[in-house]
Design a protein around this motif. Structure first.
Motif, short mmCIF file in Angstrom:
data_model
loop_
_atom_site.label_atom_id
_atom_site.label_comp_id
_atom_site.label_asym_id
_atom_site.label_seq_id
_atom_site.Cartn_x
_atom_site.Cartn_y
_atom_site.Cartn_z
N LEU C 404 57.82 35.04 -44.55
CA LEU C 404 58.41 33.81 -44.83
C LEU C 404 59.89 33.59 -44.96
O LEU C 404 60.47 32.54 -44.30
N LEU C 408 62.59 31.37 -42.53
CA LEU C 408 63.55 30.60 -43.08
C LEU C 408 65.00 30.78 -42.46
O LEU C 408 65.63 29.75 -42.40
N LYS C 417 64.31 23.50 -36.94
CA LYS C 417 63.75 24.38 -37.96
C LYS C 417 62.34 23.90 -38.60
O LYS C 417 62.11 22.65 -38.62
N GLY C 419 59.51 23.24 -41.38
CA GLY C 419 59.46 22.97 -42.62
C GLY C 419 59.11 23.98 -43.58
O GLY C 419 58.29 24.82 -43.16
N LEU C 420 59.26 24.03 -44.89
CA LEU C 420 59.00 25.03 -45.84
C LEU C 420 57.45 25.26 -45.85
O LEU C 420 56.82 26.24 -45.85
N ARG C 421 56.78 23.93 -45.92
CA ARG C 421 55.40 24.01 -46.04
C ARG C 421 54.65 24.51 -44.89
O ARG C 421 53.86 25.35 -45.15
N LEU C 423 56.08 26.91 -42.99
CA LEU C 423 56.30 28.22 -42.93
C LEU C 423 55.34 29.18 -43.77
O LEU C 423 54.77 29.79 -43.34
N LEU C 424 55.22 28.47 -44.87
CA LEU C 424 54.43 29.04 -46.00
C LEU C 424 53.09 29.01 -45.44
O LEU C 424 52.34 30.11 -45.51
N SER C 427 52.77 31.83 -42.53
CA SER C 427 53.09 33.06 -42.73
C SER C 427 51.78 33.54 -43.66
O SER C 427 51.22 34.71 -43.56
#
Ligand SMILES: Cc1cc2nc3c(=O)[nH]c(=O)nc-3n(C[C@H](O)[C@H](O)[C@H](O)COP(=O)(O)OP(=O)(O)OC[C@H]3O[C@@H](n4cnc5c(N)ncnc54)[C@H](O)[C@@H]3O)c2cc1C
Ligand SMILES: Cc1cc2nc3c(=O)[nH]c(=O)nc-3n(C[C@H](O)[C@H](O)[C@H](O)COP(=O)(O)OP(=O)(O)OC[C@H]3O[C@@H](n4cnc5c(N)ncnc54)[C@H](O)[C@@H]3O)c2cc1C
Ligand SMILES: Nc1ncnc2c1ncn2[C@@H]1O[C@H](COP(=O)(O)O)[C@@H](O)[C@H]1O
Lengths: 299, 275, 450
Positions: C404, C408, C417, C419-421, C423-424, C427
């Motif tokens: 994760l 980032l 890049k 998005g965090l979602r 990536l989450l 991972s």
């Protein structure tokens, strides 16, 4: 006699460990005392000026008095730090009222470099005058002399209390002093236990070799402490060294001399013992030993 | 009959800095060496056999009381500590012997020592004791027994030979840690010894030898004999061994122990160590 | 003379006079604290230790939290043999190629009353035992307790040792003989079976490094030191790793669930070797020469795994009573041992004064423990060992968080890049993590620390 002199105890023509080196350190001059000194003198390449005194069986109390009478003007008296030398040197120093610099690695004009703490530390001792020193066997090597002159002398009579020697026993094959064994099988921690060490002793015996060990092995009581090879154990000079499960720590190798042939049986191909071996066998030491015993029909 | 066990207090597990030669000692791992412990056992047995007293003595600092407590616990009749600093590097065995005897209440008939100490390691102290006592010495014994009025010992010589000795008091013996172990103290004696007062004698102080630097041991270069060859080139070859035939090191990974054992035997045969 | 051989277990003895008011078995932190408390109030006490000196068998250095000593030794920090005061504590999560560190530093922990300190056990244990001896305890080293002495009613009235004439009778026996307590088992205070589930194996190496090198590499000066606890370095075997700074050496090692070691077929040394090679660790310990290697069992079961603490004539304290908190990123045992030993000593002294050394007379011990951190912490944290040692925390989460964070910070131009979602989810998927379980574990963790 010379200002520097080696004093060697000779028993039936047999010289002590480190005899020739002590003479070399003393610059070639030596007093050989005991029985069979003339025979012994022929085995000393470093001897240039020799004095021979037939003096009967070794008796450190009496001998120290006799020798002191003839050594008053000898400034530096050197003995090998072998059994008889270590016995005689303190008595001689006391009779001569001089300091004893025991266990020297090197002797110089004013004193000696001595080893302490089981050969791990060196210190320069200064004598401030005449002294007696004992030299560790195996530290320097010979210095062959060009020519040799020998002079017979007799020591003055003296009296002191000494023990009575009943008999001299030949070495038991199993306990031949390691220091002089030409072939040694070494037991290391990799053998795993006392049974394997014992078996190694038998296999060694079958091949005319002596058993040596690392400190880990002797400390664990797998074999007698006398078998420990190394800087704090026996210093050896074998022709052949076969190491079973020995890592080759500096303290162990430090006492190994420079054997012509080294074999190392070890599971770790990069340990120092295997690295310095002529033949490195990457294998389980107890298993190889068991096979060896089988092939040699030991047990 | 007074039988004295001379016990030296030193660190049996001292470490040495390989660069500076500084010795690090720890009172917790300090005590009597294996040889000294065996010496104590012999002293106890000799005292028992001669119906005498066993006295354990150490020349050392306060912390050395510990070895005397252990001696009391295993049955020494008395103990005495001769006050002295532990200056093990430059101390001289003759000085130890002088102070030790000056500190004793009576003249000993038999003294039993270890064959060498862990720190000084010269084995000279017992010989100096014998000299001062006018006693006979039997040093480096691997066996020591009492037979009637006499003591018998087996002493190790060079090359594995041994000699059998007979001697009587006054005598100084030193023993290797062979053959025997020190007896184990009973619990009540251990507890009593932990609480005992240890008598101290202060007959004087030790004189030390003058010393230069201290450093870690490194082997002295071994002198090679001067080559006898006439030509400089030949001498050079002789010294460096450049043309001497040599087998390159070999590393093998045998599949089975049997194969490994055969490799080893082959090697020994090739070099004439086995038929 | 009678030789009490190692075979002799419980022995029934008749009426006899007490050799000591209290016999403490084991001169570890628990035993010395107990003996100190007993001796202080004037009772006679023997401290029986197997090793030639206290701490001789417990040679590893670790981090010790000394505050409990406030109650035992005034201004203890001036006297305790400390290597370094921990002013920097890192928690590291790693995979074979990644590492994420949470690094905390406070100078508050570098001054009185301090927090954690690294100390060598030989130094620490000897010092603690010396305090007890100064207070009047009799230390009996090189002596093994081989069994219990009981009276006809079954109450414990002493111990048998391996010395000739080796029986020691006492009003109270305090068993501080460490993990897997032979005496507590002997007294029937442990439930039978299933022990190895509650044991971890600690393996440690001490590597010598020059003092200055340590200070440069770990960013500390003077007596300040660092404590790094590591998750994810055990190839999925439940456990964790650690790295501590001493004055001129570092201690590095792993703590492993015993069952995992048995089933995993991996040798603990290999895991330490792995850890030493890890790119985040290797530069810190480069050139360090191994001067010590040790392995020892640790009880980590926590609150649930504790034995009975009080019997007739007998108390159990420290590791002997499984009072050690060893759960991945925590490794605290000495403080619990000190506390428990101290309270055991107090309870024994009170029982002797009241003339009742039965289970009832000694029951004050449990109360003292309940009211203090010893049992309070263990009760509060009772869910944590299970969580930290769970498969998910051990196998899945380290990779998950590392991936994760890598995602980032990784710049994959020309790709935009993620998005965090995204990536989450990615991972989590790559590392077999279910977000629902993650949330639940986070909740358990938070509740456990509440
Ligand atoms: C002050 C001091 C003085 C010392 N003096 C001495 C001394 O005089 N003499 C001495 O010997 N030591 C001495 N030592 C100890 C020395 O440092 C080493 O610890 C010792 O020599 C190591 O002994 P070892 O090789 O048997 O054991 P280790 O170093 O433990 O090595 C064991 C070896 O066995 C191998 N092995 C393991 N299992 C197997 C297997 N199944 N099959 C094959 N191989 C296997 C391993 O790979 C390893 O190489 C001294 C140490 C100190 C600190
Ligand atoms: C690798 C490792 C790292 C650790 N790191 C830390 C850390 O960083 N911080 C921390 O707080 N804790 C740490 N711990 C845990 C800590 O060591 C223990 O919790 C603590 O030592 C418990 O103290 P104790 O007095 O109960 O037992 P111990 O310290 O185990 O003492 C028991 C004593 O009893 C003696 N004994 C045992 N049986 C007998 C007998 N029959 N007769 C006589 N004597 C006997 C033993 O010799 C020993 O001295 C670590 C443990 C390990 C294994
Ligand atoms: N300080 C001492 N106190 C008592 N005995 C000693 C002392 N120093 C040496 N000895 C004895 O002399 C033996 C040989 O010691 P050393 O001469 O130092 O090698 C030791 O094993 C002891 O028995």
């Amino acid at each position: 006699m010379n200002r520097v002199l080696a004093v060697l105890v000779v028993r039936d023509g047999v010289l002590p460990l480190g005899a020739d080196e002590t003479i070399a350190e003393a610059g070639g001059a030596a007093l050989l005392v005991g029985t069979g000194a003339d025979k012994a003198a022929t085995e000393l390449p470093s001897l240039s000026a020799g004095w021979l005194a037939d003096n009967g069986t070794f008796a450190p109390g009496r001998w120290a008095r006799q020798l002191a009478a003839v050594l008053r003007d000898t400034e530096r008296v050197l003995l090998p730090a072998s059994a008889d030398g270590r016995d005689l040197a303190p008595r001689l120093a006391a009779e001569l009222r001089r300091p004893l610099l025991a266990g020297a690695i090197r002797v110089n004009e004013t004193g000696a470099e001595v080893a302490r703490w089981g050969g791990r530390v060196c210190v320069d001792l200064v004598a401030d005058g005449p002294f007696v020193a004992t030299l560790q066997p195996g530290v320097r090597g010979p210095a062959p002399a060009e020519a040799q002159t020998l002079t017979g002398i007799s020591l003055p009579e003296a009296d002191a209390r000494d023990v009575t020697v009943v008999e001299v026993l030949d070495p038991e094959p199993g306990t031949v002093d390691l220091a002089e064994a030409p072939r040694i099988f070494g037991a290391g921690a990799g053998l795993g236990g006392p049974e394997a060490v014992e078996l190694l002793g038998e296999v060694a015996a079958a091949l005319g070799a002596s058993l040596g060990a690392t400190r880990v092995v002797t400390d664990a009581g797998w074999t007698g402490y006398q078998r420990q090879i190394g800087t704090t154990g026996v210093v050896v000079h074998p022709e052949l060294y076969v190491a079973f499960g020995i890592s080759g720590a500096a303290q162990h190798l430090g006492g190994l001399g420079s054997p012509g042939h080294v074999v190392s049986v070890n599971t770790d191909p990069s340990c120092p013992m295997t690295a310095m071996a002529d033949l490195g066998i990457v294998a389980d030491a107890p298993a190889v030993l068991a096979e060896l015993a089988r092939l040699l029909e030991v047990r | 009959m007074l039988v004295v066990a001379a016990l030296r207090w030193s660190d049996q597990r001292a470490t040495v800095d390989p660069l500076t030669g500084e010795v690090r000692t720890d009172p917790r791992t300090s005590g009597a060496s294996a040889a000294d412990r065996v010496a104590l056992e012999h002293a106890l047995r000799i005292a028992e056999a001669f119906d005498g007293r066993c006295l354990a003595v150490t020349v050392g600092p306060r912390e050395a009381d510990e070895v005397l407590r252990e001696a009391l616990a295993v049955g020494a009749h008395e103990v005495i500590r001769v006050e002295a600093l532990a200056e093990t590097i430059t101390e001289d065995g003759s000085e130890t012997a002088r102070l030790l005897l000056d500190g004793l209440p009576d003249r000993p008939d038999v003294v039993v020592c270890g064959d060498h100490s862990a720190d000084r390691g010269t084995g000279s102290t017992p010989a100096f004791l014998a000299q001062r006592l006018g006693a006979c010495q039997a040093l480096g014994l691997v066996e020591l027994t009492v037979a009637g009025e006499e003591l018998r010992g087996v002493r190790r010589l060079d090359g594995g030979r041994r000699e059998r000795l007979v001697f009587g008091p006054p005598a100084v013996c030193s023993v290797e840690p062979a053959d025997l172990g020190l007896r184990r103290a009973s619990l009540p004696a251990t507890i009593a010894a932990r609480r005992a007062e240890i008598p101290v004698a202060r007959p004087g102080s030790l004189r030390y030898l003058r010393a230069g630097g201290t450093r870690a041991y490194s082997p002295r270069p071994r002198a090679l004999p001067v080559p006898r060859e006439a030509a400089p080139h030949q001498r050079l070859l002789a010294l460096t061994g450049a043309l001497v035939e040599r087998t390159p090191p070999q590393l093998v990974r045998p599949a089975t122990p049997e194969e490994a054992a055969r490799e080893l035997l082959d090697y020994l045969r090739r070099h004439g160590y086995a038929e | 003379m009678t030789y009490a051989g190692p075979d002799s277990r419980s022995t029934v003895v008749g009426e006899s006079t007490r050799t000591f008011d209290v016999v403490v078995v084991g001169a570890g932190p628990a035993g010395s604290a107990a003996a100190l408390e007993v001796a202080r109030v004037g009772h006679s006490v023997a401290l029986v230790e197997r090793g030639p000196f206290p701490g001789s068998k417990n040679v590893y250095g670790g981090v010790v939290y000394g505050r409990i000593l406030d109650e035992l030794v005034p201004r203890w920090w001036e006297r305790m043999p400390v290597q370094r005061w921990v002013t920097r504590r890192s928690t590291m999560v790693m995979t074979p190629t990644q590492a994420l560190t949470l690094d905390f530093r406070t100078q508050d922990w570098g001054k009185p009353p301090y927090n954690g300190a690294t100390a060598h056990r030989a130094d620490l244990d000897s010092w603690l035992a010396e305090l007890a001896v100064e207070a009047g305890a009799v230390l009996i080293p090189s002596t093994v307790a081989t069994g219990l002495l009981r009276d006809t009613s079954g109450a414990v009235v002493g111990v048998r040792t391996d010395r000739p004439d080796g029986d020691l009778t006492a009003g109270v026996v305090i068993a501080c003989d460490g993990v897997n307590s032979f005496l507590a088992k002997e007294a029937g205070m442990y439930p039978v079976g299933g022990e190895s589930a509650h044991l971890t194996l600690g393996v440690k190496q001490t590597l010598a490094l020059p003092r200055q090198t340590i200070e440069e590499r770990f960013g500390v000066t003077g007596r300040d030191g660092v404590d790094i606890e590591i998750l994810g370095c055990t190839r999925g075997i439940p456990g964790g790793g650690f790295l501590y700074t001493n004055l001129d050496s570092v201690s590095i090692g792993v703590v492993l669930g015993l069952e995992g070691v048995r089933d995993g077929g991996t040798r603990p040394e290999e895991l330490v070797a792995d850890l030493k090679r890890h790119p985040a660790i290797a530069p810190l310990i480069k050139g360090g020469e191994q001067i010590e290697y040790s392995a020892h069992l640790i009880p980590e079961g926590g609150y649930h795994a504790m034995p009975e603490l009080v019997g007739d004539g007998m108390l159990v304290a420290g590791d002997a009573a499984a009072m050690c908190l060893a759960a991945g990123i925590w490794l605290e045992g000495v403080n619990f041992a000190l506390g428990a030993g101290m309270y055991a000593g107090r309870a024994a002294a009170a029982a002797l004064a009241a003339g009742d050394v039965s289970r009832r007379g000694l029951s004050g011990y449990r109360k003292l423990l309940e009211d203090s951190f010893v049992l309070a912490d263990h009760r509060r944290l009772r869910q944590l060992p299970g969580l930290v040692l769970s498969d998910r925390v051990q196998r899945n989460y380290p990779g998950f968080v590392c991936d994760l964070v890598q995602g980032l910070f990784q710049v994959d131009n020309p790709l935009p890049k993620p998005g965090l979602r995204k990536l989450l989810l990615r991972s989590a998927k790559d590392n077999g993590v279910r977000l629902r379980e993650l949330a639940r574990d986070a909740w358990t963790g938070m509740r456990g620390l509440r």
